[in-house]
Design a protein around this motif. Sequence first.
Motif, PDB file in Angstrom:
ATOM      1  N   LYS A   1     -39.917  13.045   2.254  1.00  0.00           N
ATOM      2  CA  LYS A   1     -39.342  11.865   2.917  1.00  0.00           C
ATOM      3  C   LYS A   1     -40.446  10.938   3.410  1.00  0.00           C
ATOM      4  O   LYS A   1     -40.360   9.709   3.272  1.00  0.00           O
ATOM      5  CB  LYS A   1     -38.450  12.294   4.084  1.00  0.00           C
ATOM      6  N   LYS A   2     -41.483  11.527   3.996  1.00  0.00           N
ATOM      7  CA  LYS A   2     -42.607  10.736   4.511  1.00  0.00           C
ATOM      8  C   LYS A   2     -43.269   9.943   3.382  1.00  0.00           C
ATOM      9  O   LYS A   2     -43.582   8.758   3.532  1.00  0.00           O
ATOM     10  CB  LYS A   2     -43.631  11.670   5.170  1.00  0.00           C
ATOM     11  N   ASN A   3     -43.451  10.592   2.228  1.00  0.00           N
ATOM     12  CA  ASN A   3     -44.079   9.924   1.093  1.00  0.00           C
ATOM     13  C   ASN A   3     -43.185   8.825   0.515  1.00  0.00           C
ATOM     14  O   ASN A   3     -43.678   7.761   0.108  1.00  0.00           O
ATOM     15  CB  ASN A   3     -44.426  10.944   0.010  1.00  0.00           C
ATOM     16  N   ILE A   4     -41.892   9.078   0.478  1.00  0.00           N
ATOM     17  CA  ILE A   4     -40.955   8.053  -0.013  1.00  0.00           C
ATOM     18  C   ILE A   4     -40.983   6.833   0.902  1.00  0.00           C
ATOM     19  O   ILE A   4     -41.082   5.684   0.437  1.00  0.00           O
ATOM     20  CB  ILE A   4     -39.526   8.618  -0.119  1.00  0.00           C
ATOM     21  N   GLU A   5     -40.925   7.060   2.201  1.00  0.00           N
ATOM     22  CA  GLU A   5     -40.969   5.958   3.167  1.00  0.00           C
ATOM     23  C   GLU A   5     -42.276   5.179   3.046  1.00  0.00           C
ATOM     24  O   GLU A   5     -42.293   3.951   3.171  1.00  0.00           O
ATOM     25  CB  GLU A   5     -40.795   6.488   4.592  1.00  0.00           C
TER      26      GLU A   5
ATOM     27  N   GLU B   1     -49.818  12.094  -2.283  1.00  0.00           N
ATOM     28  CA  GLU B   1     -49.193  10.780  -2.410  1.00  0.00           C
ATOM     29  C   GLU B   1     -49.617   9.816  -1.303  1.00  0.00           C
ATOM     30  O   GLU B   1     -49.576   8.600  -1.481  1.00  0.00           O
ATOM     31  CB  GLU B   1     -47.662  10.929  -2.409  1.00  0.00           C
ATOM     32  N   HIS B   2     -50.068  10.360  -0.167  1.00  0.00           N
ATOM     33  CA  HIS B   2     -50.445   9.507   0.962  1.00  0.00           C
ATOM     34  C   HIS B   2     -51.655   8.628   0.669  1.00  0.00           C
ATOM     35  O   HIS B   2     -51.893   7.644   1.393  1.00  0.00           O
ATOM     36  CB  HIS B   2     -50.722  10.367   2.211  1.00  0.00           C
ATOM     37  N   ILE B   3     -52.429   8.945  -0.391  1.00  0.00           N
ATOM     38  CA  ILE B   3     -53.602   8.114  -0.694  1.00  0.00           C
ATOM     39  C   ILE B   3     -53.271   6.953  -1.639  1.00  0.00           C
ATOM     40  O   ILE B   3     -54.123   6.093  -1.884  1.00  0.00           O
ATOM     41  CB  ILE B   3     -54.762   8.938  -1.293  1.00  0.00           C
ATOM     42  N   ILE B   4     -52.049   6.910  -2.158  1.00  0.00           N
ATOM     43  CA  ILE B   4     -51.697   5.859  -3.125  1.00  0.00           C
ATOM     44  C   ILE B   4     -51.869   4.451  -2.537  1.00  0.00           C
ATOM     45  O   ILE B   4     -52.387   3.560  -3.232  1.00  0.00           O
ATOM     46  CB  ILE B   4     -50.284   6.090  -3.701  1.00  0.00           C
TER      47      ILE B   4
ATOM     48  N   GLU C   1     -45.604   8.511  -8.545  1.00  0.00           N
ATOM     49  CA  GLU C   1     -44.953   9.800  -8.760  1.00  0.00           C
ATOM     50  C   GLU C   1     -44.858  10.577  -7.454  1.00  0.00           C
ATOM     51  O   GLU C   1     -45.828  10.656  -6.698  1.00  0.00           O
ATOM     52  CB  GLU C   1     -45.755  10.597  -9.778  1.00  0.00           C
ATOM     53  N   ILE C   2     -43.679  11.129  -7.217  1.00  0.00           N
ATOM     54  CA  ILE C   2     -43.440  11.976  -6.044  1.00  0.00           C
ATOM     55  C   ILE C   2     -43.256  13.411  -6.532  1.00  0.00           C
ATOM     56  O   ILE C   2     -42.416  13.681  -7.388  1.00  0.00           O
ATOM     57  CB  ILE C   2     -42.167  11.539  -5.284  1.00  0.00           C
ATOM     58  N   GLY C   3     -44.056  14.320  -5.987  1.00  0.00           N
ATOM     59  CA  GLY C   3     -43.901  15.736  -6.324  1.00  0.00           C
ATOM     60  C   GLY C   3     -42.985  16.411  -5.307  1.00  0.00           C
ATOM     61  O   GLY C   3     -43.259  16.386  -4.116  1.00  0.00           O
ATOM     62  N   PRO C   4     -41.875  16.994  -5.763  1.00  0.00           N
ATOM     63  CA  PRO C   4     -40.955  17.657  -4.838  1.00  0.00           C
ATOM     64  C   PRO C   4     -41.557  18.939  -4.265  1.00  0.00           C
ATOM     65  O   PRO C   4     -42.469  19.527  -4.857  1.00  0.00           O
ATOM     66  CB  PRO C   4     -39.732  17.987  -5.702  1.00  0.00           C
TER      67      PRO C   4
END
Length: 295
Positions: free
Chosen positions: A33-37, A283-286, A20-23
């Motif tokens: 963008k960083k989290n999507i990449e 999200e960076h810890i996923i 999941e990405i939180g906007p």
Amino acid sequence: MAVSLFEEKLNSDKFVVTAEIGPPKGTDLSEMKKNIELLKDRVDALNVTDHQSSVMRYPSLGGCLLIKELGGEPILQMTTRDRNRIALQADLLFAYSRGIRNVLCLTGDSVDVGDHKDAKPVFDLDSVQLIRMIKTLETGVDMAGNKLSGKVQFFVGASCNPEADHIEPQLIKFEKKVNSGARFFQTQGIYDVTLLRRFMQFARQFGVKIIAGIIVLFSYRMATYMNENVPGVKVPPQILEELKGLDKEAALRKGIDIAARTIRTIKEEKLCHGVHIMAIGREHIIPEVLEASGL
């Protein structure tokens, strides 16, 4: 023939992983963008939340377009809380025209829990009716029976809560969603695998794909807050005890460990078809969760 790459992977019996990405609350998309990449090549699809917990943010549709632009597979989350049937249909036509094929249909949290408490809730439809609406659009007409110039075709999903205190109403609504056209389900956060086992005994008969929700805990305070304020989430006492008294870093490590062991159990027992990881705002810890769980 599969509607989307995500559906294709689910139908292949692969153990899928979604995240999941939180906007952002604003137009600075740099962190998003960083989290999507970071995640687009590590997971099979990325959800973008639709004003989660009734907090106004950058829209799910905009986030899904960004995922497409960056080469990922998006899942559009759509709640009925904020839009009537005209706006919902229009957004779906727009999403389809821009290559978005996966939709998760939700009713949405009450505005009382959000940051715009004076907002007027719409709820023209509920999640079951939203699913039916999409199936109607797929026949080439809108909800009023008017012919469309160009049809849509979506891989339609919904949510369910295997850990609900009173499970019978959840099972009835689950069956209604299946009968209306839902083909995959992402559950609310799972902390008690015993309750997921119970739910799956019922759900398997319907032949739909179930993806277990995994919410990563960061602290004892976060866990107690969710118990008190987040609808559909219940962190059991034994997990609260594991987090109690830990400092910030130790609590995060413990939260990752709890998520990873839950994922391992689900995968090893082949309880369902995958997991949906939610690391709210982190999200960076996923990738660490994926590594710890052996995925």
